[in-house]
Structure formats: C-alpha cells, structure tokens
Enzyme design. Structure first.
Site, PDB file in Angstrom:
ATOM      1  N   GLY A  35      42.237  32.001 -68.631  1.00 39.72           N
ATOM      2  CA  GLY A  35      41.391  32.127 -69.814  1.00 39.72           C
ATOM      3  C   GLY A  35      41.403  33.527 -70.390  1.00 39.72           C
TER       4      GLY A  35
ATOM      5  N   TYR B  13      38.998  16.984 -57.957  1.00 39.31           N
ATOM      6  CA  TYR B  13      39.699  17.933 -58.825  1.00 39.31           C
ATOM      7  C   TYR B  13      40.983  17.311 -59.373  1.00 39.31           C
ATOM      8  CZ  TYR B  13      42.387  21.928 -60.412  1.00 39.31           C
ATOM      9  OH  TYR B  13      43.148  22.788 -61.169  1.00 39.31           O
TER      10      TYR B  13
END
Length: 255
Positions: free
Chosen positions: A14, A151
């Site tokens: 990110g 996940y």
C-alpha cells in the site's frame, strides 16, 4: 479535482502504491487506522509533489466503515476516479482453534469492506464513463490454504469478483484489476503470525516490485496481474494437479 482512494496505505504494498500515485501527481484519499502514520505520509508527499492528500482515520474491519468513508468523501465534494482496495489481514492456525472474532474480522475487511467500497464508488465511475479499480488479492486465490483457510478463501473471492466485474464493465470506460502477489516482504507475516512458516520465507518478492507491476497493470486496465515469473508459473500449474494433492502441498508450505 479527481482523487485516488487507497486503503491500507501506511506500509508494505500500500505504501509503495502511494509513492507511485503521488509521483504521477495524483491527489489522494488515504484510509487507515493510524492517524499518526497517515499524517506523516500526508505531510511528506504533499510537500514533495504539491498534491492534495486527504486522510481518513478508520478501522475498515468494522461493517459500517465503508459507508462512513464514502459519506465523508461525498461531504467533502471529492471525486474518486481511482479506487485501490489494498487493506487486508490474515490469520494463521487451525480453523477451529482461531477465535471466531478473528475470522469474522478477516472476512469483514478482506471481503465485505472491499465489496462495499467497490459497490459504493463504482456507480459514480460508470456514470462518468471513466475510472479504475484495483483489488489486491493474492496467489493464495488459486488454491485452498490449510492453516490459513479463511485468508486463502477470502482472496479467491476477491479474484473472482474482480474478474467478473472486469467483464461486466467492458466497454464502459471503467476497469477492474486484480493484483495477485505471492509472498512479499511486508509486515503482513508478523501480523498474521506466519513469519516462521515455510511459505513466508519462500520466493519472497519486495513490496516495491510488486507495487510497480500492479501499478502498470492498473494503468493499462488489465484484469489480472501476478508479479514474478515463479508466481505466474505456480498459479498456472495448480490448475492441472488434483485439488486434494494441492491442499496437502500448501499445508506443508504453510507449516
């Protein structure tokens, strides 16, 4: 003015994406939990590139968070031309031993919030006939993941949703890209408690390279990007092996 909204911008992939968007003079809306980290990033990149950066301190694992972000953006009169759903978490261990709250928080952040954010901002893009969405999935999306079951399953959802939306939006001026990195050197391994597992130390890529590959695919409007030759090959080969065998192999890698 147009803005790019990025979730989970304070570290790892990110943060590397923030660098790339800022360098290309994109105004940014950054959403994360840490107000201090957001402010440092905002000050640094505004000073360096002369862009506008809006920060929103929000825990995206809360079911109502996406709507709150959307409402705040609308109240400020911000046009989101690009949406990057990067925020995500992992859990490690046997499914029945992981706390229910941990599993549900993961599903809320990785699936519900991503879906809700996309659903909220996409109609505005379609109405304008322009816009881009990047959803950060994983090579985990291509197979079951014993010891990280929720996940892996969540990333399969992200991949399939993204590819479906990419097809639905064909010809409308809006693109959706699924970025599927393999194991990457970020803080994810520590937070997901997998730093000592085999998979966390195998064929690691650096976050900068992953972000650059994803950013190129995003700008080109490609529906899927798998950074790294080994990751591309392994994601292709799993299609031809028996699924039970793949599950056993992945469990060994995740130990």
């Amino acid at each position: 003015m147009d803005y790019t909204l990025i979730t989970g911008p304070t570290s790892g992939i990110g943060f590397e994406l923030v660098k790339l968007f800022a360098k290309d003079r994109n105004n940014l809306v950054l959403v994360a939990r840490s107000e201090d980290k957001l402010e440092k990033i905002r000050t640094f990149f505004m000073d360096k590139y002369g862009i506008d950066i809006v920060t929103i301190c929000k825990d995206l694992s809360r079911p109502e968070a996406a709507k709150e972000v959307y409402d705040e953006v609308r109240e400020r009169g911000i046009t989101v031309a690009n949406l990057v759903n990067n925020a995500g978490i992992g859990t490690y261990g046997l499914f029945h031993e992981i706390s229910t709250d941990e599993s549900l928080d993961l599903l809320t952040l990785n699936i519900r919030t991503l879906t809700h954010m996309t659903r909220l901002f996409l109609p505005d893009m379609v109405a304008k006939g322009r816009g881009r969405v990047m959803n950060v999935a994983s090579t985990a999306a291509f197979q079951p993941g014993p010891l990280m079951a929720t996940y892996y399953a969540s990333k399969a959802y992200v991949l399939h949703l993204s590819e479906a939306l990419s097809e639905e939006l064909d010809g409308k001026g809006v693109t959706v890209t699924a970025l599927c990195p393999g194991a990457t050197i970020t803080d994810f391994q520590r937070k997901a408690k997998v730093s000592k597992s085999n998979i966390a130390n195998f064929n690691l890529m650096d976050a900068k390279t992953v972000a650059e590959d994803g950013y190129r695919a995003f700008l080109e409007g490609r529906s899927l990007e798998i950074p790294g030759t080994r990751n591309k090959v392994s994601s292709f080969l799993v299609r031809f092996a028996p699924r039970k065998t793949i599950a056993k192999v992945v469990r060994k890698l995740n130990k």
